[in-house]
Design a protein around this motif. Structure first.
Motif, short mmCIF file in Angstrom:
data_model
loop_
_atom_site.label_atom_id
_atom_site.label_comp_id
_atom_site.label_asym_id
_atom_site.label_seq_id
_atom_site.Cartn_x
_atom_site.Cartn_y
_atom_site.Cartn_z
N CYS A 144 0.84 -1.21 0.00
CA CYS A 144 0.00 0.00 0.00
C CYS A 144 0.87 1.25 0.00
N ASP A 145 0.26 2.38 -0.33
CA ASP A 145 0.99 3.64 -0.35
C ASP A 145 1.44 4.05 1.05
N ARG A 146 0.62 3.69 2.03
CA ARG A 146 0.88 4.12 3.41
C ARG A 146 0.40 3.05 4.36
N GLN A 147 1.14 2.84 5.44
CA GLN A 147 0.77 1.87 6.46
C GLN A 147 0.50 2.60 7.78
N LEU A 148 -0.68 2.38 8.33
CA LEU A 148 -1.04 2.96 9.62
C LEU A 148 -1.14 1.84 10.65
#
Length: 225
Positions: A211-215
């Motif tokens: 993914c573009d970003r991991q939270l």
């Protein structure tokens, strides 16, 4: 302007004589076209946060903005409109109606659309998502007879049949083998490439890193917005 904005979003549930914050003071933005993963141990609040974003449950406190519009205090009618048209849901357990056909399962969100969609238009929309998801199964087949990979494709087709802006996916590959899991992620990636925004809950680090970003979440708290 961010597509989705959370500001100090909190959801508490009663527990005995007290309360527990399943989501605690969470703030972050999601931009159009992003592919964002939510990770963390079981019970950390990932699914609760996803359900808050999709209007399945309501927050205890905090702000939630969609395209700049404050949604806290929305009427149930407003929330239902967003659930059916702005968001598409892919549930962890597929949530198919077992005794209904593939066609009927995919058609379900269209039956609740406001204004109503004529039968011919519903069929055209279903045909389009069948092609988009590569679902090679008779449309009259009952959901209970499908394989895991087929069930997940039906779930994705149902999620996108109303052309939502945002797809919310809870462990979309959790019940699949690695090969079918890769196919589903490829499909979701193509949908993002076509302009959708994706938020997904996953325990799989490989999927998260794609993914573009991991939270990351822990005990209801967002560690890295």
């Amino acid at each position: 302007m961010a597509l989705l904005s959370m500001r100090n979003l909190t959801k508490t549930f009663k527990q005995g004589n007290g309360a527990v914050a399943a989501v605690n003071d969470v703030s972050f933005d999601v931009e159009p076209g992003e592919k964002v993963s939510l990770t963390g141990p079981s019970g950390c609040g990932k699914t609760t946060l996803l359900n808050l974003l999709g209007f399945i449950i309501t927050p205890t406190s905090g702000g939630y903005f969609i395209e700049g519009r404050q949604t806290v205090g929305f009427s149930e009618k407003d929330r239902a409109v967003y659930r059916n048209s702005f968001f598409g849901f892919v549930a962890q357990d597929f949530a198919l109606i077992e005794e209904e056909s593939v066609y009927k399962n995919i058609e379900l969100p269209l039956l609740y659309a406001k204004p109503g969609i004529p039968r011919e238009q519903r069929k055209a929309k279903i045909d389009a998502v069948i092609e988009a998801t590569g679902l090679l199964v008779p449309l009259r087949e009952k959901a209970k007879n499908l394989s895991g990979g087929q069930r997940q494709r039906v779930a994705v087709a149902r999620a996108i049949v109303n052309d939502p802006k945002v797809i919310l996916a809870d462990e979309p590959t959790g019940a699949l083998d690695s090969k079918n899991g890769e196919k589903i992620m490829d499909l979701l990636g193509r949908l993002v490439g076509q302009g959708k925004t994706l938020l997904l809950v996953t325990h799989d680090p490989t999927i998260a890193l794609a993914c573009d970003r991991q939270l990351r979440m822990r005990d209801g708290v967002l560690l890295d917005p």
